[in-house]
Design a protein around this motif. Sequence first.
Motif, PDB file in Angstrom:
ATOM      1  N   ALA A 138       0.837  -1.210   0.000  1.00  0.00           N
ATOM      2  CA  ALA A 138       0.000   0.000   0.000  1.00  0.00           C
ATOM      3  C   ALA A 138       0.871   1.259   0.000  1.00  0.00           C
ATOM      4  CB  ALA A 138      -0.929  -0.008   1.203  1.00  0.00           C
ATOM      5  N   ALA A 139       1.920   1.237   0.829  1.00  0.00           N
ATOM      6  CA  ALA A 139       2.816   2.394   0.881  1.00  0.00           C
ATOM      7  C   ALA A 139       3.539   2.577  -0.444  1.00  0.00           C
ATOM      8  CB  ALA A 139       3.830   2.223   2.017  1.00  0.00           C
ATOM      9  N   GLU A 140       3.936   1.451  -1.056  1.00  0.00           N
ATOM     10  CA  GLU A 140       4.623   1.514  -2.341  1.00  0.00           C
ATOM     11  C   GLU A 140       3.722   2.139  -3.407  1.00  0.00           C
ATOM     12  OE1 GLU A 140       7.817   0.654  -5.114  1.00  0.00           O
ATOM     13  OE2 GLU A 140       7.734   0.558  -2.908  1.00  0.00           O
ATOM     14  N   LYS A 141       2.471   1.761  -3.396  1.00  0.00           N
ATOM     15  CA  LYS A 141       1.529   2.297  -4.381  1.00  0.00           C
ATOM     16  C   LYS A 141       1.343   3.802  -4.180  1.00  0.00           C
ATOM     17  CE  LYS A 141      -3.225   1.784  -6.035  1.00  0.00           C
ATOM     18  NZ  LYS A 141      -4.523   1.058  -5.860  1.00  0.00           N
ATOM     19  N   LEU A 143       3.393   5.940  -2.659  1.00  0.00           N
ATOM     20  CA  LEU A 143       4.632   6.649  -2.958  1.00  0.00           C
ATOM     21  C   LEU A 143       4.835   6.797  -4.465  1.00  0.00           C
ATOM     22  CD1 LEU A 143       7.086   5.138  -0.315  1.00  0.00           C
ATOM     23  CD2 LEU A 143       6.352   7.515  -0.448  1.00  0.00           C
ATOM     24  N   ARG A 144       4.517   5.735  -5.207  1.00  0.00           N
ATOM     25  CA  ARG A 144       4.679   5.782  -6.667  1.00  0.00           C
ATOM     26  C   ARG A 144       3.788   6.876  -7.266  1.00  0.00           C
ATOM     27  NH1 ARG A 144       3.091   3.691 -11.652  1.00  0.00           N
ATOM     28  NH2 ARG A 144       4.787   2.722 -12.856  1.00  0.00           N
ATOM     29  N   GLN A 145       2.557   6.926  -6.797  1.00  0.00           N
ATOM     30  CA  GLN A 145       1.635   7.925  -7.322  1.00  0.00           C
ATOM     31  C   GLN A 145       2.069   9.331  -6.919  1.00  0.00           C
ATOM     32  OE1 GLN A 145      -0.591   6.770  -9.324  1.00  0.00           O
ATOM     33  NE2 GLN A 145      -1.528   8.742  -9.859  1.00  0.00           N
ATOM     34  N   TYR A 146       2.528   9.454  -5.669  1.00  0.00           N
ATOM     35  CA  TYR A 146       2.995  10.764  -5.176  1.00  0.00           C
ATOM     36  C   TYR A 146       4.203  11.230  -5.991  1.00  0.00           C
ATOM     37  CZ  TYR A 146       4.876  14.305  -1.990  1.00  0.00           C
ATOM     38  OH  TYR A 146       5.374  15.478  -1.454  1.00  0.00           O
ATOM     39  N   PHE A 147       5.103  10.302  -6.279  1.00  0.00           N
ATOM     40  CA  PHE A 147       6.283  10.654  -7.068  1.00  0.00           C
ATOM     41  C   PHE A 147       5.876  11.123  -8.467  1.00  0.00           C
ATOM     42  CE2 PHE A 147       9.635   9.554 -10.093  1.00  0.00           C
ATOM     43  CZ  PHE A 147      10.708  10.251  -9.548  1.00  0.00           C
ATOM     44  N   LEU A 148       4.972  10.390  -9.092  1.00  0.00           N
ATOM     45  CA  LEU A 148       4.558  10.736 -10.453  1.00  0.00           C
ATOM     46  C   LEU A 148       3.836  12.085 -10.520  1.00  0.00           C
ATOM     47  CD1 LEU A 148       3.295   7.251 -11.707  1.00  0.00           C
ATOM     48  CD2 LEU A 148       5.247   8.547 -12.620  1.00  0.00           C
ATOM     49  N   GLU A 149       3.026  12.368  -9.520  1.00  0.00           N
ATOM     50  CA  GLU A 149       2.182  13.558  -9.584  1.00  0.00           C
ATOM     51  C   GLU A 149       2.807  14.797  -8.957  1.00  0.00           C
ATOM     52  OE1 GLU A 149      -1.543  12.513  -7.829  1.00  0.00           O
ATOM     53  OE2 GLU A 149      -2.084  11.105  -9.431  1.00  0.00           O
ATOM     54  N   ASP A 150       3.594  14.621  -7.887  1.00  0.00           N
ATOM     55  CA  ASP A 150       4.084  15.774  -7.121  1.00  0.00           C
ATOM     56  C   ASP A 150       5.587  16.003  -7.226  1.00  0.00           C
ATOM     57  OD1 ASP A 150       1.565  14.630  -5.583  1.00  0.00           O
ATOM     58  OD2 ASP A 150       1.713  16.756  -5.048  1.00  0.00           O
ATOM     59  N   ILE A 151       6.327  14.954  -7.530  1.00  0.00           N
ATOM     60  CA  ILE A 151       7.782  15.087  -7.519  1.00  0.00           C
ATOM     61  C   ILE A 151       8.364  15.110  -8.931  1.00  0.00           C
ATOM     62  CG2 ILE A 151       9.955  14.101  -6.721  1.00  0.00           C
ATOM     63  CD1 ILE A 151       8.167  15.202  -4.479  1.00  0.00           C
ATOM     64  N   PHE A 202      11.558  15.491   3.829  1.00  0.00           N
ATOM     65  CA  PHE A 202      10.992  14.185   4.184  1.00  0.00           C
ATOM     66  C   PHE A 202       9.520  14.153   3.796  1.00  0.00           C
ATOM     67  CE2 PHE A 202      14.750  14.099   6.785  1.00  0.00           C
ATOM     68  CZ  PHE A 202      15.111  12.766   6.814  1.00  0.00           C
ATOM     69  N   ILE A 203       9.092  13.027   3.221  1.00  0.00           N
ATOM     70  CA  ILE A 203       7.686  12.836   2.851  1.00  0.00           C
ATOM     71  C   ILE A 203       7.063  11.865   3.847  1.00  0.00           C
ATOM     72  CG2 ILE A 203       6.137  11.865   1.129  1.00  0.00           C
ATOM     73  CD1 ILE A 203       9.397  13.317   0.014  1.00  0.00           C
ATOM     74  N   ARG A 204       5.911  12.278   4.383  1.00  0.00           N
ATOM     75  CA  ARG A 204       5.202  11.417   5.342  1.00  0.00           C
ATOM     76  C   ARG A 204       4.214  10.541   4.592  1.00  0.00           C
ATOM     77  NH1 ARG A 204       1.044  10.540   8.961  1.00  0.00           N
ATOM     78  NH2 ARG A 204       1.565  10.496  11.194  1.00  0.00           N
ATOM     79  N   ILE A 205       4.338   9.239   4.761  1.00  0.00           N
ATOM     80  CA  ILE A 205       3.433   8.285   4.129  1.00  0.00           C
ATOM     81  C   ILE A 205       2.146   8.238   4.946  1.00  0.00           C
ATOM     82  CG2 ILE A 205       3.128   5.871   3.432  1.00  0.00           C
ATOM     83  CD1 ILE A 205       6.211   5.681   3.293  1.00  0.00           C
ATOM     84  N   PRO A 206       0.979   8.355   4.314  1.00  0.00           N
ATOM     85  CA  PRO A 206      -0.281   8.318   5.067  1.00  0.00           C
ATOM     86  C   PRO A 206      -0.404   7.038   5.891  1.00  0.00           C
ATOM     87  CG  PRO A 206      -0.681   9.016   2.807  1.00  0.00           C
ATOM     88  CD  PRO A 206       0.734   8.536   2.864  1.00  0.00           C
ATOM     89  N   ARG A 221      14.439   5.634  -5.519  1.00  0.00           N
ATOM     90  CA  ARG A 221      13.528   4.484  -5.534  1.00  0.00           C
ATOM     91  C   ARG A 221      12.742   4.406  -6.838  1.00  0.00           C
ATOM     92  NH1 ARG A 221      11.889   1.731  -1.103  1.00  0.00           N
ATOM     93  NH2 ARG A 221      10.160   0.271  -1.393  1.00  0.00           N
ATOM     94  N   PHE A 222      12.331   5.580  -7.333  1.00  0.00           N
ATOM     95  CA  PHE A 222      11.492   5.595  -8.539  1.00  0.00           C
ATOM     96  C   PHE A 222      12.192   6.220  -9.740  1.00  0.00           C
ATOM     97  CE2 PHE A 222       8.404   5.458  -5.005  1.00  0.00           C
ATOM     98  CZ  PHE A 222       7.747   4.287  -5.345  1.00  0.00           C
TER      99      PHE A 222
END
Length: 721
Positions: A138-141, A143-151, A202-206, A221-222
């Motif tokens: 769940a965290a991986e999913k 983080l991947r979306q956060y990286f694609l959209e925000d980073i 630092f990014i906080r994972i929900p 990582r990505f």
Amino acid sequence: MTGRDEHRRARYPAPDERLSPEERYFNRELSWLSFNERVLAEACNTAYPLLERLRFLSISGSNLDEFMMIRVAGLAGQLRSGVSKMSIDGKTPGQQLAAINRKVRELEKTQQAILSDLEPLLAAQGIHLAGEARIDAAAEKWLRQYFLEDIMPVLTPQAIDPAHPFPFVANQGIGALFNLTRKEDGSQLVEMVLIPGALPRFIRIPGEDATYIAIERLVCRFAHLMFPGFRIAGDGVFRVLRDSDIEVEEEAEDLVRYFRTAIQRRRRGKVILLEIDKEFDPDAEAMLREQLGLEDAMVTKTDGMIGISGLSDVVDEDRPDLKFAPYTPRYPERVMEHDGDCFAAIREKDIIIHHPYESFEVVVDFLRQAAADPAVVSIKQTLYRAGHQSPVIAALIEAAEAGKSVTAVVELKARFDEEQNLKWANELERAGVQVIYGFVDWKTHAKVSMVVRREDDGYRTYCHFGTGNYHPVTAKIYTDLSYFTADPKLGRDAARLFNFITGYVEPQETEAIAISPLNLRETLYELIDKEIVNARNGRPAAIWAKLNSLTEKGIIDRLYDASKAGVHVVLVIRGICCLRAGVPGLSENITVKSIIGRFLEHSRIWAFANGYNLPSGRAKVYISSADAMSRNLNRRVEALVPIRNATVHDQVLEQVLLANLLDTEQSWLLDGETGEYERVESDGEGFNCHEYFMTNPSLSGRGDALKQSRVPKLTLRKGAI
């Protein structure tokens, strides 16, 4: 004589005149590194809440960054320029840099070891610095979306080859290098990704637990999402620190324009430190060394976290149970007894405010009331650091817009606040404030506010003299003194000080205060010399002082002379101390301690026995904006202010200063032989000066409340200092 005394006698057999510089003084830079070691040691203090320990670790990192960017950069510049100026202890710039490099590497290893110790303790409290074990599906999913959209949209991969110029790496910038292999043909490519400073470190994972991942680890990582069609053969993270000092040229024709361009130059300063992963690719490291021009720079490798100062993001986690209990500063009862009228309270009697235990709001109210009061005709104010959201600036603007004569001395040379101060200067000028930048080659470091008010019996001057800045944020964490007075002598001296700054009109004499660089040094010399005379004449002789730093050779030598004459000297010095305490025949009557705790000790106080046993109502007591450093006494405008009001005198001497001397729970004692500090071990029940001030109101701010409840009087126990 103890075994240690015998050892010291053997080490220092000759009269002190024959001692070498290294035997008489400690090195300034190494003493600072020792101070940062004490800060770092608080990260191991099990009496502190866990996130506060992490905060001290982060602070030690940011302290070290600034030290590298300023002090080490200065020494490296001297080395490049062939400057052979010796330090106070007789070391060349090259010798100092070699010793600093060894100590910095030790410090960084200790930082990483402490972080390793804190991580499982944090994890037990539900705060994680993400490793592979913490990244589930769940965290991986997420983080991947956060990286694609925000980073990824704000990242710019840059190829490193002859066709692409090597990109500029900003000061404190973090980047990653990637060795890529094209899947189609096996060709090799090196890519650099610089991480913009605007992104969170630092990014906080929900989730219920607080799980954080460092931005550079997220990028690595990505990274495959940035490089489709390539296989990542290796990666490595690096961080750069640059020379960040600004040297003011005396011939600068326009100081504002000069600083605007100097700030830009600073961002491109010479690289001083390169931090890299321990497993960093050797070829990539060689390329970085060549492209960044690292001939004189320090390179450190770590298998832990790069840029440990960034942990401040994690400290911000909303876990009050893992932080110090919130503390709300008191508002002085004396002022409230006058219905909040600062001028009425000051007119009745001098008052001193002890920050952060008493509210900085009273300083702001003093200026706000001056701005709104139709009887006030003039306000003059020095501004060294005022912060990003400054109620002081707002009050000055309000006063100018109300038609009052307002003068602000804005110090452009306040390190790392130059840009903010330029902004404030522009806003003040637009409002009609007369903005003065002071001297080209001296900083205006004195903290003075002066309000002239038209009253029934003529004009009266109200003054504020401070040991700290007019900064609402630091006033909550720095211990400082704010002295309010309507004493005519101090008012006239304040006017002379402002005339000196704004019009270069050097006062022929002052009635009470001493001003640096005019006569502050000489005043301290005279006060120390009087103690020497008293000691030789068999009268009580002692000096107590609380400072941030002691590096000035003349003051140190005077204190050595005082020790040899039998003057009892006790110094509370938070940071740098070049004086060797307790050396037989040189300084055996001098004790040096350092206090490191919840609040940062910042006030400067001097007390001289004046022929009576300290503490005494007849002692001479002063507060100051100046430390005992060459820069403060030679190249800064500073003020040394005598405290003559009896209640204020008692508070500064018998409450503030004495509590610092009596503290056992946050104190470190300097070993004058080694330069190392050892924690004070208390016999029985310890005494914590910060807790004392938090739970016991100060004297001069209490007003009539003192009649109902007395403040516990501190007693100087025999052998306590």
